[in-house]
Design a protein around this motif. Structure first.
Motif, mmCIF file in Angstrom:
data_model
loop_
_atom_site.group_PDB
_atom_site.id
_atom_site.type_symbol
_atom_site.label_atom_id
_atom_site.label_comp_id
_atom_site.label_asym_id
_atom_site.label_seq_id
_atom_site.Cartn_x
_atom_site.Cartn_y
_atom_site.Cartn_z
ATOM 1 N N SER A 58 0.847 -1.182 0.000
ATOM 2 C CA SER A 58 0.000 0.000 0.000
ATOM 3 C C SER A 58 0.883 1.232 0.000
ATOM 4 C CB SER A 58 -0.872 -0.005 1.257
ATOM 5 O OG SER A 58 -1.552 1.210 1.379
ATOM 6 N N ARG A 59 0.440 2.274 -0.717
ATOM 7 C CA ARG A 59 1.207 3.517 -0.715
ATOM 8 C C ARG A 59 1.079 4.222 0.620
ATOM 9 N NH1 ARG A 59 -1.474 5.925 -5.648
ATOM 10 N NH2 ARG A 59 -2.178 3.898 -6.234
ATOM 11 N N ASP A 60 -0.067 4.112 1.228
ATOM 12 C CA ASP A 60 -0.313 4.719 2.527
ATOM 13 C C ASP A 60 -0.359 3.615 3.576
ATOM 14 O OD1 ASP A 60 -0.601 7.196 1.259
ATOM 15 O OD2 ASP A 60 -2.722 6.831 0.862
ATOM 16 N N ARG A 61 -0.990 3.925 4.698
ATOM 17 C CA ARG A 61 -1.201 2.883 5.703
ATOM 18 C C ARG A 61 -2.131 1.832 5.134
ATOM 19 N NH1 ARG A 61 -3.620 6.026 10.544
ATOM 20 N NH2 ARG A 61 -4.847 6.703 8.790
ATOM 21 N N LYS A 63 -5.159 -0.560 4.705
ATOM 22 C CA LYS A 63 -6.556 -0.464 5.112
ATOM 23 C C LYS A 63 -6.945 -1.708 5.888
ATOM 24 C CE LYS A 63 -7.891 2.571 1.419
ATOM 25 N NZ LYS A 63 -8.818 2.830 0.332
#
Length: 99
Positions: A58-61, A63
């Motif tokens: 994932s690019r962010d945290r 999900k």
């Protein structure tokens, strides 16, 4: 009597000629099936630099998966807008809680 002319067509080209060679690394992560029955599930995917194991990062945290009961008309409204409805629902919830 007329003589038959030989077949002068270009001939059959195998469409798999452009396919890449399967490597041992590819075979290690591949899913194996016999008909509809999965014998061994895939353990990775082919990324831009070869075989990558597991789910794409994932690019962010990451999900979190949850179970959530919503009114059918709410779900229908988001689904009616087409693919990506879950992401749009996530954005609407973020906006609703001020994120």
């Amino acid at each position: 009597m007329t003589a038959k002319s030989p077949n002068t067509g270009a001939g059959w080209l195998d469409p798999a000629d452009d396919a890449p060679e399967l490597t041992d690394e590819m075979m290690e992560v591949a899913e194996f099936r016999i008909g509809d029955k999965v014998i061994r599930p895939a353990t990775g995917y082919l990324g831009p630099n070869g075989v990558v194991r597991g789910r794409p990062p994932s690019r962010d945290r990451a999900k979190q998966q949850v179970t959530l009961r919503l009114d059918p008309d709410v779900i229908e409204k988001f689904r009616a807008e087409g693919p990506g409805w879950q992401g749009r629902m996530n954005e609407a919830l973020r906006k609703a809680v001020g994120l």
